[in-house]
Design a protein around this motif. Structure first.
Motif, short mmCIF file in Angstrom:
data_model
loop_
_atom_site.label_atom_id
_atom_site.label_comp_id
_atom_site.label_asym_id
_atom_site.label_seq_id
_atom_site.Cartn_x
_atom_site.Cartn_y
_atom_site.Cartn_z
N GLY A 133 0.79 -1.23 0.00
CA GLY A 133 0.00 0.00 0.00
C GLY A 133 0.82 1.27 0.00
O GLY A 133 0.27 2.36 -0.18
N ILE A 134 2.13 1.19 0.21
CA ILE A 134 2.97 2.38 0.22
C ILE A 134 4.04 2.20 -0.85
O ILE A 134 5.07 1.57 -0.63
CB ILE A 134 3.62 2.63 1.60
CG1 ILE A 134 2.54 2.76 2.67
CG2 ILE A 134 4.49 3.87 1.57
CD1 ILE A 134 3.09 2.99 4.07
N ARG A 135 3.79 2.74 -2.02
CA ARG A 135 4.70 2.55 -3.15
C ARG A 135 5.31 3.86 -3.64
O ARG A 135 6.12 3.85 -4.54
CB ARG A 135 3.95 1.87 -4.30
CG ARG A 135 3.36 0.51 -3.95
CD ARG A 135 2.71 -0.14 -5.15
NE ARG A 135 2.16 -1.44 -4.82
CZ ARG A 135 0.94 -1.64 -4.34
NH1 ARG A 135 0.15 -0.60 -4.13
NH2 ARG A 135 0.50 -2.85 -4.06
N GLU A 136 4.89 4.96 -3.06
CA GLU A 136 5.35 6.25 -3.56
C GLU A 136 5.61 7.19 -2.39
O GLU A 136 4.85 7.20 -1.41
CB GLU A 136 4.29 6.85 -4.49
CG GLU A 136 4.71 8.15 -5.15
CD GLU A 136 3.63 8.70 -6.08
OE1 GLU A 136 3.75 9.87 -6.48
OE2 GLU A 136 2.67 7.96 -6.40
N SER A 137 6.67 7.97 -2.49
CA SER A 137 6.98 8.95 -1.45
C SER A 137 6.11 10.19 -1.65
O SER A 137 5.28 10.27 -2.56
CB SER A 137 8.46 9.35 -1.52
OG SER A 137 8.70 10.22 -2.61
N ASN A 138 6.33 11.18 -0.79
CA ASN A 138 5.51 12.40 -0.84
C ASN A 138 6.06 13.45 -1.80
O ASN A 138 5.54 14.57 -1.85
CB ASN A 138 5.39 13.00 0.56
CG ASN A 138 6.72 13.46 1.13
OD1 ASN A 138 7.77 13.35 0.49
ND2 ASN A 138 6.69 13.99 2.34
N GLU A 139 7.09 13.12 -2.58
CA GLU A 139 7.76 14.15 -3.37
C GLU A 139 6.86 14.76 -4.45
O GLU A 139 6.90 15.97 -4.69
CB GLU A 139 9.04 13.59 -3.99
CG GLU A 139 10.12 13.32 -2.94
CD GLU A 139 11.38 12.74 -3.53
OE1 GLU A 139 11.33 12.22 -4.67
OE2 GLU A 139 12.44 12.82 -2.87
N ARG A 140 6.04 13.94 -5.11
CA ARG A 140 5.15 14.49 -6.13
C ARG A 140 4.06 15.35 -5.50
O ARG A 140 3.69 16.40 -6.05
CB ARG A 140 4.53 13.34 -6.95
CG ARG A 140 5.48 12.74 -7.98
CD ARG A 140 4.99 11.40 -8.51
NE ARG A 140 3.61 11.43 -8.95
CZ ARG A 140 3.20 11.82 -10.17
NH1 ARG A 140 4.10 12.20 -11.07
NH2 ARG A 140 1.93 11.79 -10.50
N LEU A 141 3.56 14.94 -4.35
CA LEU A 141 2.58 15.76 -3.64
C LEU A 141 3.21 17.08 -3.19
O LEU A 141 2.56 18.13 -3.21
CB LEU A 141 2.03 15.01 -2.43
CG LEU A 141 1.03 13.89 -2.70
CD1 LEU A 141 0.66 13.19 -1.39
CD2 LEU A 141 -0.23 14.43 -3.37
N GLU A 142 4.46 17.02 -2.78
CA GLU A 142 5.17 18.23 -2.38
C GLU A 142 5.28 19.20 -3.56
O GLU A 142 5.06 20.41 -3.41
CB GLU A 142 6.57 17.86 -1.88
CG GLU A 142 7.46 19.04 -1.56
CD GLU A 142 8.93 18.66 -1.58
OE1 GLU A 142 9.76 19.56 -1.80
OE2 GLU A 142 9.24 17.46 -1.38
N PHE A 143 5.62 18.67 -4.73
CA PHE A 143 5.71 19.48 -5.95
C PHE A 143 4.38 20.18 -6.23
O PHE A 143 4.32 21.38 -6.51
CB PHE A 143 6.10 18.58 -7.13
CG PHE A 143 5.90 19.20 -8.48
CD1 PHE A 143 6.83 20.11 -8.98
CD2 PHE A 143 4.79 18.88 -9.25
CE1 PHE A 143 6.64 20.68 -10.23
CE2 PHE A 143 4.60 19.45 -10.49
CZ PHE A 143 5.53 20.36 -10.99
#
Length: 237
Positions: A36-46
């Motif tokens: 269920g956790i495959r992506e960090s928050n970096e795209r959301l941060e962008f």
């Protein structure tokens, strides 16, 4: 994340977005198999960074119709810089929700301004995707309103909580904790009293019209006490 949603005043339709906002890339590298956790928050941060810059510019444009473009640009820079956003994260105590690798998970690492600012922007990105632009505006506007006075008064740089945290970790190897000890006055004119403790010793007490301002006052008092060691923390009891 139920308690966090209540604290934020935002009810997510997609809880996964809220979870992802707090996932540091080091956690993904350490737990590639985590379901269920495959992506960090970096795209959301962008995304959150772009939304925040737009909303801050819009808010300033409406709030200060007499200001020039250059003045508005200066105010926006002060409101969205790393130190300011990290302060917003600390107000919400977001650091305790961050998922980070065991190798990097220390009190000092969790309280780095850059990390906290990134998480705040990622949170805004998550709210935008889940609730839309108006929800982000409603969430972030109170932070801008509270902080703009400090910017205009030239006191925005004085973040006593951050200064105390840095000194407490350096000198005592402990992170300060804050506790509300009293609330007085009618609903429309509350006065809060907060105390700050380092290793369970009370180092400062502050009073303010909000929990945040009272905590800042307590941190300022604690810094004074640390710099004037003749008076011990026990003297404050």
């Amino acid at each position: 994340m139920e308690d966090l949603q209540q604290q934020l005043g935002v009810r997510f339709t997609d809880d996964g977005l809220l979870t992802r906002a707090f996932v540091h890339r080091s956690f993904i590298h350490e737990h590639p198999e985590r379901s269920g956790i495959r992506e960090s928050n970096e795209r959301l941060e962008f995304l959150g960074d772009a939304v925040l810059n737009f909303l801050t510019a819009s808010w300033l444009y409406e709030r200060f119709p007499e200001r020039t473009e250059g003045e508005l640009t200066h105010l926006r820079a002060a409101l969205v810089k790393t130190k300011t956003l990290a302060g917003f994260s600390r107000e919400l105590d977001l650091s305790r929700h961050i998922k980070i690798s065991r190798g990097e998970d220390t009190p000092i690492a969790r309280n780095r301004s850059a990390l906290l600012a990134d998480v705040f922007e990622a949170l805004l990105g998550a709210i935008f995707l889940d609730q839309g632009l108006d929800a982000v505006r409603a969430f972030v506007s109170p932070f801008l309103e509270r902080h703009i006075e400090a910017v205009l008064n030239g006191t925005a740089e004085i973040d006593y909580r951050t200064k105390l945290q840095e000194q407490a970790q350096s000198i005592f190897n402990y992170t300060p904790t804050y506790r509300m000890v009293a609330v007085a006055g009618p609903d429309h004119e509350r006065e809060f009293t907060m105390e700050v403790l380092i290793n369970d010793e009370r180092y400062g007490v502050g009073v303010g019209l909000s929990k945040q301002s009272a905590a800042q006052a307590a941190a300022k008092a604690a810094l004074t006490r640390i710099q004037e060691p003749d008076e011990s923390p026990a003297d404050m009891r």
